[in-house]
Structure formats: C-alpha cells, structure tokens
Design a protein around this motif. Structure first.
Motif, mmCIF file in Angstrom:
data_model
loop_
_atom_site.group_PDB
_atom_site.id
_atom_site.type_symbol
_atom_site.label_atom_id
_atom_site.label_comp_id
_atom_site.label_asym_id
_atom_site.label_seq_id
_atom_site.Cartn_x
_atom_site.Cartn_y
_atom_site.Cartn_z
ATOM 1 N N GLN B 184 -5.363 19.951 -5.140
ATOM 2 C CA GLN B 184 -4.202 20.437 -5.351
ATOM 3 C C GLN B 184 -2.940 19.437 -4.781
ATOM 4 O OE1 GLN B 184 -5.084 24.347 -3.960
ATOM 5 N NE2 GLN B 184 -3.730 25.017 -5.696
ATOM 6 N N ARG B 185 -3.532 18.786 -3.806
ATOM 7 C CA ARG B 185 -2.563 17.471 -3.450
ATOM 8 C C ARG B 185 -3.605 16.317 -3.061
ATOM 9 N NH1 ARG B 185 -0.292 21.113 1.307
ATOM 10 N NH2 ARG B 185 -2.381 21.693 2.058
ATOM 11 N N ARG B 186 -2.958 15.232 -2.413
ATOM 12 C CA ARG B 186 -3.671 14.324 -1.832
ATOM 13 C C ARG B 186 -4.507 14.347 -0.622
ATOM 14 N NH1 ARG B 186 -0.659 8.850 -3.977
ATOM 15 N NH2 ARG B 186 -1.435 8.902 -6.021
ATOM 16 N N GLY B 187 -3.702 14.947 0.553
ATOM 17 C CA GLY B 187 -4.331 15.080 1.517
ATOM 18 C C GLY B 187 -4.637 16.696 2.071
ATOM 19 N N LYS B 192 -10.738 21.196 -6.283
ATOM 20 C CA LYS B 192 -10.591 21.834 -7.634
ATOM 21 C C LYS B 192 -11.719 21.713 -8.295
ATOM 22 C CE LYS B 192 -6.224 20.398 -8.936
ATOM 23 N NZ LYS B 192 -5.079 20.286 -9.589
ATOM 24 N N ARG B 259 -6.416 28.004 -7.461
ATOM 25 C CA ARG B 259 -6.503 26.577 -7.407
ATOM 26 C C ARG B 259 -6.397 25.905 -8.567
ATOM 27 N NH1 ARG B 259 -9.343 27.230 -2.398
ATOM 28 N NH2 ARG B 259 -11.366 27.061 -3.413
ATOM 29 N N SER B 260 -6.894 26.358 -9.651
ATOM 30 C CA SER B 260 -7.029 25.525 -10.919
ATOM 31 C C SER B 260 -7.359 26.502 -12.146
ATOM 32 C CB SER B 260 -7.755 24.387 -10.805
ATOM 33 O OG SER B 260 -7.619 23.537 -12.000
ATOM 34 N N LEU B 272 -13.530 12.468 -13.349
ATOM 35 C CA LEU B 272 -13.756 11.782 -12.266
ATOM 36 C C LEU B 272 -15.032 11.129 -12.378
ATOM 37 C CD1 LEU B 272 -13.260 15.342 -10.124
ATOM 38 C CD2 LEU B 272 -11.726 13.082 -10.104
#
Lengths: 729, 299
Positions: B184-187, B192, B259-260, B272
């Motif tokens: 949901q973010r980089r760090g 997901k 989350r997704s 990916l």
C-alpha cells in the motif's frame, strides 16, 4: 526593511528538547493520586439510549467513580460554533465516538475493564450515512433544525452569460475522502485542583481560552476558577480545535476532587475526533477562445457527520475559494453541509480550501488542455491582482502574491526542463522503460488567513523586560508543532535588538498568559506577531519617557491587543477574508503502468506568506504540507461501513512513509511584503499543503492521460482506469 | 493470569510444551503477537523463545544445507554473508518486511508460525525448497514449507512441537532471483501481492529449474508450476516473460479485502513477475554484451 534576526536560519527553540525526549507533552503529565479516566463510547452509530446501568462498573475493583449525564452540573453540551455535542449522552447517540459514561479508576487497566461493564441498553435507529439522503426533507432529522447544517448560494455576474461567452466548457464531478489528522500524540491531558482550589486542565487544545469557557459552562463554574494550559502539543492540524478530553477530565476532577488523567488509544482517537470533511463537488467552468476565464460554477455537498463542529465555516471557505486565485467575471456557487452518522468532521489544515482547490485546479488544467495552452501561462493570464474582484465579488484589498508564485514556478527548473525530465528513464532497467510514464503537474492556490468576517479574531500578548536584558513573551497560542514560538522569539529579538537567546516564550496557560486567540487558520505568526510588535512599541515609549525623566527601570512590561483586520462586508460566518497567502506547486510524478504504482518524484513549492520570519520553519511547514498532501492524494481515507470505522489504526489507515515522500523538495519563498503584517509577514501553514493534491492529479493526467476525480488515487485505480480507457496512448 | 516464561534451552521448551494443554503461546520477536491483545487475552502461558540457544545462528548443517535458527531475526538474515551468497532470494524477501524496527525483532520462525498469506519470507522459502524443522519429544521432523503452511494462521505444527529451524538446500551454479512486492506504500507495508522467483542462468540465455511462488493471492503462499513450465529451458525473451506473467495471473485465487481488490491482485502478480524477469533479461543481455566485447578484444 533589513532584518538581522528575522529571516535567519535559526534552530527551532523547541528542537533539542523534542529530539532528546525532554519535552513534556500532555500524555507525559502525571500527578500523585491521580485517577485514570476511560470513556465509554457508543456501541451503535445511531441509537436511542433506553437505560444506562453503571452498577457493576462502579463496584469493580479499583473503580472510584462512574459518571453519566446526571453528573454534569451545568450545560451538558459543547461545541465551537454551536453547543450541540453532549458531554455525556443520556437519550441518544449519533456516532460511535459519542460518550455515554466516564470511568475513573485507580489504574488505566481497572478503568478499561470497568468501562466494559457499563451496560447500556440501546434501541438502534435508522442510519443516515448518505449525504444525498440527508438533503431529502423526508429523512428523519438527526438534529432539531433538520439535517442541513448550513447552505450557501452566491453568484457574481450572470453565469449563463459566462458560459455563452465561453469557447471551452469543462464539467466534472469530484469525490473527496474523509481524512484523519494523524497527529503523533493522541488526545491526552491531566486535571487537578491546585492549592487555591482552581481546577487546572493541562491538555492538548488549540485554544485554551475557548476551552476554559466551555469547561466553565459544563461545570457551572466561574472561568476564574478554571485554568487551562496546552503549551506543547504532539500535533493537531485542526483535529484538536474541538474539545477532546478537556471537559471529561475536568468533570472527573470536579466530581471526585482527585487528579485525573486520560490518554486515548489510537483506535479510540480515530473514532472520536473530527476529520477533514468528505465532500462531493461538481464544477463547470468556461473560458474564451483567447484563454480568458469566463465562468466558474460549483456545487458542494459536504458531510459534517453527527455534529456541526465547524462544518458551516468550512463550507463557507469552500465557496470563498471555489474560483481559485483567478479573476472570473461570472461565478455561481451553491453548497450544502449536512448531518449524517458518519463520525464527525471539523477543522483540518486547509479548512475547505483543500477540497475546493482540487476542483478548480483540476478544471484549470482541463481548460488549458482543451485550449492547447501552457497550464501555468493560462493561470498567469487569469490570475487575481490587488484591487481585482475576488470570486465572490469583494475587492482583493491587500497584497496578492499569486502571480509572482506562478511566474517563479514557470522559471523553475522542474517546469522549464519538464520535457527532458519527463523523458528520463536512466533509473529504469531498459526493458521496463516503455512501462514507465512521467508527468509534470501544477496547481496554484490561495488560502484565507485568520478567522474571517464576523468571528472575533484578536491576539493579546504581554512582553516583559527582566533584569540583564532577559525578555519574556507571554502568548496564549499553543505550540502544536508548527514552530510559531521560534518565529515569535525572532520577531521579538529583531524589534528589541537583543540576541535571540535572551527571548523566552511563555506559552499557552490561562493562568499566566493573555488570550492570543486560536492556534488555527494560519493566523498566529501574523496576529501574535503584530501584538508582540505593538507591545514592544508601548514598552519603548515608556522606556523613552522614563529615560527623559532620568529614572531608568529594569522590570517593565506591556500588554497589547491586535485585531486581525477584515473585509467590511460579511458574506457568512468567517466569510470572506481580507488577507490570503498564496502558492504554486510543481510536481513530478512517475507511474509504473505495469503495477499501477504512483510515485511523487519531485516537488517545487513557490509560497507567498509575506516575509519569511523563520526559514527553517517555513521549509519544515512546506515539506510537512507536501507529505500531508501526498497522503490526501494517494494514500489516506477513513473508511466507514454503516457508520462504523473500518481502519482505526495506522496498519490499515495508510499514511505515506518517508519512502513515499520525495527527497527532491525545493521550497522557494516568494516574499510579497504584507503592509499590515509584522515586518511584512503573513502565514504559510495551510497554503503549503492545499495545492499538492490537484498538482499531483494534473501530473497524473500529463503522465498517463487519465483524469482522476476521486481521491485517494491508488495503484488499483490506475490499472482499472487504464483497462477502461482503450484510447490511452 | 498470563504467565510469561523466558527459557534458555530447547529441551526446557519441549518439556513444557509436552506437559501443557493448549492456551500456550510461543513468541520470539512478538511483532505479530503483541499488536493483538485479543490473542493474549485467551493465553495462559507465553513462552519467550528469543533467548533459546538452539534457535539461534545461521550455518551449514551436517547435510550441507543452510540452517537458520527459528529465532534468527529478519535483519540477521538480510545481513548474513552465507544467505547473501547462497540464498540471496531470502535476503531480498526479508529486507522488505516491515520497518528496521520490525526486522530487528521479528524472526523467520515467527513468520512461518504466523502463516500469514501475505508473509514476505514465505514465497522465497518455497522457491528455495526450504524445509521446516519441527522439534518435539519425538525428535526432529522435516516438512517442506508448502506442506507446513495449511491456511491463514494454520500450520502443520502439533501442539507439542516448535519450529527449531529452517533448512535450505545449497545449490551451485549461476543463479538469478528476485522478490517483488506490491504494497500500500513503499516502506513499512504488508503485501497486497508478492512474487518470488529463482532459476539457474545459462550463458546461452536459458533459465533452468525455475521456481515461482506468490504471496497474498491465495489462502497460503502458492507456487506457480504453470509459470515454471513456461520458463524452464527457454531462452528468456519478452514474449516468454509475457507468457509466464499470464500464467501467474491465471494461478492467483485472490480476494477483496481492506488492502486491495481481487482483480488488482490478479493483475499485479503478472506485473511483478514481468518487472523481475525484465530486469533479469536486461542483466543477462548486459552480461552477454560484455562477454562479446571481451571476446572481441581477445581475438
């Protein structure tokens, strides 16, 4: 005017103590013999209370007292604008944060366990969660006056003429989410009776004098018998403008005579405190073939949730800023703010401008695109100047820095070199380069400073000259992380000609400090700064008078009161403003079209808040504002399902991490001196975040050709939108 | 009342486990347990494994496999030279877990025991054919990770067993690997969806013995034999990558949650895999070019 302390990159006065952990925040305060207080909150987002049985809770180990509405000695209600929030609900709850009982116990654990034993018999009532439904007069009312808290209807010129004269007309609807302030420290405080029998509340509010007034009316006590302080607060952003724990603490101490402490858990905090108003907006705007803005028509539907808080003024500011910093001959704005059972919303950095700016700045880009014009040149050609008529028709009487921020942004590196920067793929593996798209977007904004017409907006301060050149400045505003105390000290040192280290700011205690007004609305540097300069002028007058008499004195003090000037004509509560700060943001985004991931790569912020008093504080505000703007645009949304909160901690309420905020942030001060400001200063704390969201949206369209109209925009939305738009290049 | 025991030796833990009924919770770093007060509420005994000597260390075992003690932290795995050389995929995966603070506390044993479908280490462990060593009064038994994980929060660990270590067979030859995660973010984020891949790389551009596994797109970590078949013994090209990515999307049995969405998860596993393989493709092209240059210089 040349300054020697103001404008210097001095270290913040509170920085070291904060970094080393020495700073005492409200949640750090304790007192011998204190009770822990836990609130029993509503089990349903809308229900009638049939009975409240506190017997088992009161008998539980360690419990000293369980309070219900019966224990409120005075008015069982509070609120900034209207007293519509019950301190303790007795007959009805309207959102999950409503409090039905307070448990005071010897330990936090005992208080929590006993809170679960308070038995409340509820009869659930029909939920109102759709703001559209709230507009329907047939919907049962949440409050005696109906479900419409406030509405606005403004027009200037003739909107249909405006559209007739337009060669390009753009119409879009926008959906904006409920956003949490996500302050680091949750609501917290301590209360006790001091040796003079004064009820002291050391807490986290943004306006100590208003808090005191509200506590007094709930307890039926004289204000002089109450002392409220909030010197250092662990973040607020508007979320602590409404009373949070102050009345609950005071009530427990008042009833039991014992000190009391409260610290909200994060889950409780997210349910209980106010939010940024979720809103749906519709915009229709038109411009002539030659690129002149002709018409802006906007409709707002804002959801204030269960209680009014500042829902009315927030809607007013949406309307005030609907046409942006532009000269528009024909404007029509209509808006409603309604009650629902969706939590409650109130003040939040940007205060309605944030929402309006997403609309108008998206429209500006869409129109520039349709006219095949450079988006910044298009803005520059339509920008407001001093003396022009603002969106709602009143005259822009004070310095207008919008155009200089646009001009500087056009000359900035990111914008000038955008074609080259957008093509850069050197950081990407070659086979992935075709999947990477970059875009540059801009947004300009203005933000009213101060509380606006019709709301008392004064700041009183006291400046004390002590022995050996020491200076103490007593101010009533809170340090909520914005760095204002350093700015106050710099202005004081500048004007008195003393070293900065000799100036001490004594803050936010009704027992020692005068009423400097609320720590809100980008007002404190301007309002408190002016009051400080007035007090110093008084001091110097006296000093020279004494010098003339030959009687020097060391201890000398002066109080001064400054009233924030306003427009003559009132258009609504806090509407309009006389003073504004301005800004233009330029944003570089990168979209990975394989995964849909959006990343903000660089931001340039050109901000006019008048003279910059504290450059490090200015940059800090800007960088924090950008991070918060990125959160609003790409990450944050409080999710509700039938009035129940789904994401009440930071594992599911997603804030941007340090990796999601670019290191390439360049903040450029555009110092258009404001004559009425202290040394030319205004304020910056809101305008620095307002334009970030639309600038990102505009950059996204530049990158992938998709116009997003709903925040937050997530990877899921990118993938979905690309699947739905086969014509995408 | 909750009792907490911090034990120094493995036999002590095993002894208590075999004597106790349920309601005993094992904890090492506590990063999954402490944020869940509800889980603790029904627990009578909490055994802290973080100091158990036998659960520490990264070394080769008697059979030449890499042995990672169950109480080894994610950060130790990220930093360990043996892992970096011989099981780089695991190091990559562990480096994306949580934050520095989480990685300094959380352990590989905990990540396995917690059996989250979104656990970052699991797709890597599956690709590396890792086995879980379970200790009990009956001795030690080994289970492949895919047999150990049964469902969300469910494993094949018996009540009197504890995870002693993870064993990873050492493979020689030139290897390529990646771990990719959509968060949901980089760090500091939970996956997901995630994809891990490793394979042998050959000078002619072929990949052999490819292993592909995905996280957060099914009730457990899953391997993707269909994608492996696409990649096996083929020269890596963008067309092959596309085919393998489609196999990943096909294999995902994703769901909607906070989350997704299911559809995004299905899409993104392909994305990916494409990202990871495209980077490997570029890397191999680069190596080939350099080799050709060297050859030209020699001749």
């Amino acid at each position: 005017m040349k300054c020697t302390v103001v404008g210097k990159r001095v270290e913040r006065k509170d920085a070291r103590a904060k970094v080393t952990g020495e700073t005492i925040y409200p949640s750090d305060r304790s007192r011998e013999g204190m009770l822990w207080v836990v609130a029993v909150r509503a089990a349903h987002p809308h229900a009638r209370i049939l009975s409240i049985d506190t017997e088992r809770a009161a008998a539980a180990a360690g419990v000293v007292r369980v309070l219900t509405a019966r224990d409120v000695p005075g008015e069982n209600a509070f609120g900034i604008q209207f007293h519509d929030m019950p301190v303790l609900c007795s007959d009805r709850v309207r959102y999950l944060g409503d409090v039905v009982a307070l448990v005071g116990a010897e330990s936090r654990r005992a208080a929590r366990q006993a809170a679960a034993l308070v038995a409340v018999d509820y009869q659930p009532l029909a939920l109102l969660t759709d703001p559209e439904q709230a507009l329907d007069p047939a919907t049962p009312a949440l409050h005696p006056g109906g479900n419409i808290l406030h509405e606005v209807h403004f027009h200037k010129g003739n909107i249909s003429v405006g559209f007739q004269k337009s060669a390009v007309i753009v119409e879009r609807s926008y959906q904006l989410p409920m956003m949490d302030h996500a302050f680091l420290e949750t609501e917290a405080g301590l209360s006790y009776f001091d040796e003079n029998d004064v009820l002291c509340v050391e807490s986290c509010g943004q306006y100590i004098y208003r808090d005191r007034k509200q506590i007094a009316s709930v307890l039926g006590l004289a204000e002089e018998k109450i002392r409220v302080s909030a010197e250092m607060v662990g973040g607020a952003f508007g979320g602590k403008d409404d009373i949070t724990v102050q009345i609950q603490l005071a009530l427990m101490t008042y009833v039991t005579g014992r000190p009391a402490k409260m610290v909200a858990s994060r889950e409780e905090s997210i349910v209980a405190h106010s939010k940024r108003h979720p809103a749906s907006m519709w915009f229709k705007t038109g411009a002539s073939k030659s690129g002149k803005l002709m018409a802006v028509e906007a409709r707002f539907l804002s959801d204030t949730g269960a209680y009014a808080s500042l829902g009315g003024p927030v809607l007013n500011l949406m309307a005030e800023h609907a046409a942006g910093p532009y000269l528009v001959p024909h404007v029509k704005v209509d808006g409603h703010v309604v009650y629902t059972n969706n939590g409650f919303s109130g003040a939040f950095r940007g205060f309605g401008c944030t929402q309006a700016c997403v609309g108008i700045e998206s429209q500006m880009d869409l129109m520039a695109r349709a006219l095949r014009r450079d988006p910044l040149a298009f803005r520059q050609a339509n920008v407001l100047h001093q003396g022009d008529a603002a969106g709602l028709g009143y005259e822009m009487k004070t310095a207008v820095g919008a155009e200089p921020t646009i001009r500087a942004a056009r000359a900035g590196k990111l914008y000038r070199q955008r074609r080259r920067i957008k093509k850069d793929r050197t950081h990407v593996s070659p086979s992935l380069a075709p999947f990477i798209r970059r875009g540059v977007g801009v947004a300009s904004q203005m933000q009213g400073l101060g509380l606006g017409v019709g709301i008392e907006d004064q700041a009183e301060v006291e400046v004390v000259l002590g022995p050996g050149g020491a200076v103490r400045v007593k101010v009533g505003t809170t340090e909520i992380g914005q760095g204002a105390y350093t700015a106050y000290a710099q202005m004081t040192a500048e004007r008195l000609g003393v070293p900065l280290e000799q100036v001490e700011i004594v803050g936010a205690d009704t027992g020692t400090c005068p009423d400097s007004g609320a720590t809100t609305a980008s007002r404190t540097t301007y309002a408190v700064g002016n009051a400080i300069l007035l007090a110093i002028a008084k001091l110097e007058q006296r000093r020279s008078a004494w010098a003339a008499q030959g009687t020097g004195r060391e201890n000398l003090s002066a109080r001064a009161n400054f009233t924030v000037p306003t427009q003559d004509r009132q258009l609504g509560d806090g509407l309009p403003h006389l003073l504004y700060s301005y800004g233009t943001h330029v944003v570089l985004v990168e979209v990975n079209t394989l995964t849909g991931e959006i990343s903000v790569e660089a931001v340039e912020a050109y901000l006019d808040g008048g003279r910059v008093v504290s450059p490090l504080g200015f940059e800090g505000q800007s960088e924090g504002g950008i991070a918060q703007g990125i959160g609003y645009t790409l990450f944050e949304e409080v999710l509700l399902d039938r009035g129940r909160f789904l994401n009440t901690n930071f594992d599911t309420y997603i804030l941007p991490s340090s990796k999601d905020v670019p290191t390439a942030i360049h903040t450029v001060p555009i110092e258009v001196m404001e004559k009425s400001g202290p040394l030319g200063a205004k304020g910056i704390s809101e305008t620095c975040t307002v334009g970030v969201a639309p600038a990102i949206l505009n950059a996204l369209e530049d990158a992938i050709g998709i116009r997003f109209v709903r925040l937050p925009v997530r990877a899921e939305d990118v993938i979905l939108a690309r699947e739905e738009s086969p014509h995408e290049s | 009342m909750l009792r907490i025991l911090r034990l120094p030796a493995l036999d002590q833990v095993i002894e208590i486990l075999s004597a106790q009924e349920s309601e005993t919770l094992l904890m090492a770093g506590g990063t999954d347990i402490l944020p869940r007060p509800a889980a603790l509420a029904s627990t009578r005994l909490l055994i802290d494994l973080s100091q158990v000597a036998e659960l520490q260390g990264i070394a080769l075992d008697a059979e030449g496999r890499i042995r990672i003690g169950a109480a080894v932290t994610h950060q130790e795995i990220v930093d360990h030279p043996l892992i970096q050389r011989k099981a780089q995929l695991l190091s990559m995966a562990c480096s994306s877990i949580g934050s520095v603070q989480i990685r300094n506390l959380g352990t590989i044993g905990g990540n396995l025991a917690n059996a989250s479908p979104a656990a970052d280490s699991l797709p890597a462990l599956v690709c590396l054919a890792a086995e879980v060593a379970l200790a009990s009064p009956r001795g030690i038994r080994f289970l492949p990770v895919s047999a150990f994980i049964l469902g969300p929060g469910r494993t094949a660990r018996a009540a009197d067993e504890l995870i002693e270590s993870v064993r990873i067979p050492v493979v020689t030859g030139r290897r390529v690997a990646f771990f990719k995660k959509a968060g949901q973010r980089r760090g500091m984020c939970c996956a997901k969806a995630s994809v891990a891949m490793c394979a042998h790389r050959h000078g002619d551009g072929r990949l052999t013995k490819p292993r592909v596994a995905m996280g957060a797109v099914a009730a457990t970590v899953i391997s993707v034999p269909a994608a492996e078949r696409v990649l096996a013994d083929r020269v890596l090209t963008m067309a092959v990558i596309e085919e393998a990515a489609a196999a990943c999307c096909e294999a995902a049995q994703a769901i909607d949650d906070i989350r997704s969405t299911a559809s995004y998860r299905r899409h993104v596993v392909g994305a990916l895999l494409t990202e990871g393989l495209a980077e490997i493709y570029d890397h191999m092209q680069d190596l080939a070019r350099r080799q050709a240059r060297r050859r030209r210089r020699r001749s």
